[in-house]
Design an enzyme around this catalytic site. Structure first.
Site, short mmCIF file in Angstrom:
data_model
loop_
_atom_site.label_atom_id
_atom_site.label_comp_id
_atom_site.label_asym_id
_atom_site.label_seq_id
_atom_site.Cartn_x
_atom_site.Cartn_y
_atom_site.Cartn_z
N ARG A 56 13.26 10.15 13.13
CA ARG A 56 12.27 10.92 12.33
C ARG A 56 11.68 12.42 12.85
NH1 ARG A 56 8.44 5.96 10.33
NH2 ARG A 56 10.04 4.66 9.21
N ASP A 164 -4.50 7.70 1.67
CA ASP A 164 -3.29 7.25 2.74
C ASP A 164 -3.64 8.63 3.84
OD1 ASP A 164 -0.93 5.67 2.92
OD2 ASP A 164 -0.52 7.38 4.24
C1 LIG Z 1 3.95 0.45 4.67
S1 LIG Z 1 2.78 1.46 3.98
C2 LIG Z 1 1.85 0.30 2.80
C3 LIG Z 1 1.85 0.51 1.47
C4 LIG Z 1 1.13 -0.36 0.56
N1 LIG Z 1 -0.20 -0.78 1.06
C5 LIG Z 1 1.93 -1.56 0.36
O1 LIG Z 1 1.49 -2.63 0.95
O2 LIG Z 1 2.94 -1.52 -0.27
C6 LIG Z 1 1.68 1.90 5.19
C7 LIG Z 1 0.78 3.13 5.09
O3 LIG Z 1 -0.16 3.03 5.61
C8 LIG Z 1 -0.68 4.68 6.08
N2 LIG Z 1 -1.47 4.63 7.18
C9 LIG Z 1 -0.93 4.48 8.63
N3 LIG Z 1 -1.90 4.78 9.48
C10 LIG Z 1 -2.98 5.19 8.64
C11 LIG Z 1 -4.26 5.40 8.87
N4 LIG Z 1 -4.64 5.62 10.08
N5 LIG Z 1 -5.02 5.77 8.14
C12 LIG Z 1 -4.65 5.87 6.78
N6 LIG Z 1 -3.49 5.48 6.47
C13 LIG Z 1 -2.48 5.23 7.53
C14 LIG Z 1 0.95 5.22 6.10
O4 LIG Z 1 0.88 6.30 5.90
C15 LIG Z 1 1.43 4.32 5.15
O5 LIG Z 1 1.53 5.07 3.84
#
Ligand SMILES: C[S@@+](CC[C@H](N)C(=O)[O-])C[C@H]1O[C@@H](n2cnc3c(N)ncnc32)[C@H](O)[C@@H]1O
Length: 292
Positions: A56, A164
């Site tokens: 990445r 996010d």
């Molecule tokens: C796998 S996705 C989940 C999306 C959705 N909630 C779902 O279940 O389909 C995880 C998301 O968490 C976000 N994320 C990770 N660490 C984070 C943080 N410290 N604060 C906010 N968002 C975060 C990532 O950028 C990503 O878009």
């Protein structure tokens, strides 16, 4: 930003030995970058994520014209603005409409349906939060569930906060446009809220009124939450899997404080809130209710 499926494929395609790699990538580089991910976003990168991190971030090295990961770490140290691209690159954003759909059945009957009945003929306030919303499929699913259930939407004060840490996915969410084949994830009785774009049949557009319910904002869950008021429903699904135990425990406490008494917290199916969850009761599969 790589979706989970792409990144897994990329990780497998990588040569394992450093000597064969395009960029020198030492243990110290991996540990240094993992530390930044933890400090900046609470994301714990296990050793097994080494190839993922390499693939990445290689794109960033190419874009910046850097030759080694050591150089990239120095660059990251000295350029605060690079942190955003770093976090965008390492976060995993896999998502889809109506993912883990029983959560939306529960939302419809226990939150939205009850709200509609309690506020028939008058105006009510409803708040939902999609925390870790990725590219918007989750908050828009909440929005169309609300739209279908509440016919007199304009009468009410209804908002869905979609947050996010990753600015790239938030941009996609704000546009509300998706590949046409995303329709396969949407139950037939909700497909009326997703239409091909004018002049672009390969693009699916979310219903305008449903879109207007959703506000996208960048928020790092590890930092202060700059909003007042409590939520009827919080979705934090498939986000806490990237955090360690103490980070998760703290986050759950904060979500509990942010829920109205009787409000619901939805977490991902592969997640659990191991141990005690003061103030929350498990009321369904990966669904918690804030006690009164
Ligand atoms: C796998 S996705 C989940 C999306 C959705 N909630 C779902 O279940 O389909 C995880 C998301 O968490 C976000 N994320 C990770 N660490 C984070 C943080 N410290 N604060 C906010 N968002 C975060 C990532 O950028 C990503 O878009």
């Amino acid at each position: 930003m790589a979706q989970g499926t792409q990144s897994t494929a990329a990780a497998f395609a990588l040569p394992a030995a450093d000597g064969e790699r395009e960029f020198a990538f030492s243990d110290a580089d991996f540990r240094g970058l993992a530390q930044v991910a933890y400090e900046q976003a609470g994301i714990s990168l296990a050793d097994s994520k080494r190839n993922l991190v390499y693939s990445r971030l290689s794109r960033r090295l190419r874009a910046l014209g850097l030759a080694t990961f050591r150089e990239y770490r120095d660059f990251l140290d000295q350029n605060i603005a690079e942190r955003e691209s770093f976090i965008n690159a390492i976060s995993t954003n896999l998502t889809k409409f109506f993912r883990e759909s029983h959560h939306f059945d529960h939302l419809r009957s226990e939150v939205v349906g009850k709200f509609a009945r309690a506020n028939a003929g008058k105006s009510g306030r409803l708040r939902a939060w999609s925390a870790g919303c990725s590219s918007g499929e989750e908050p828009y699913t909440i929005a169309v569930v609300i739209k279908k259930e509440i016919r007199d939407l304009e009468r009410h004060d209804i908002r869905i906060l979609a947050t996010d840490i990753d600015t790239e996915v938030l941009g996609r969410g704000s546009r509300g446009e998706y590949p046409a084949n995303s329709v396969d994830d949407i139950p037939r009785n909700y497909q009326e809220y997703f239409r091909p774009a004018d002049g672009a049949p390969d693009t699916l557009v979310v219903d305008r009124q449903a879109r207007s319910l959703v506000a996208f904002k960048r928020l790092n869950l590890m930092e202060q939450w700059p909003f007042k008021g409590a939520f009827d429903a919080i979705f934090c699904r498939n986000v806490m899997i990237y955090f360690d135990g103490p980070t998760k425990t703290k986050l759950i406490e904060r979500y509990t404080e942010k829920l109205k008494p009787g409000g619901f917290l939805y977490i991902g199916h592969s997640e659990s809130l191991n141990g005690s969850t003061p103030g929350l009761s498990l009321v369904g599969r990966t669904i918690y209710r804030r006690e009164a």
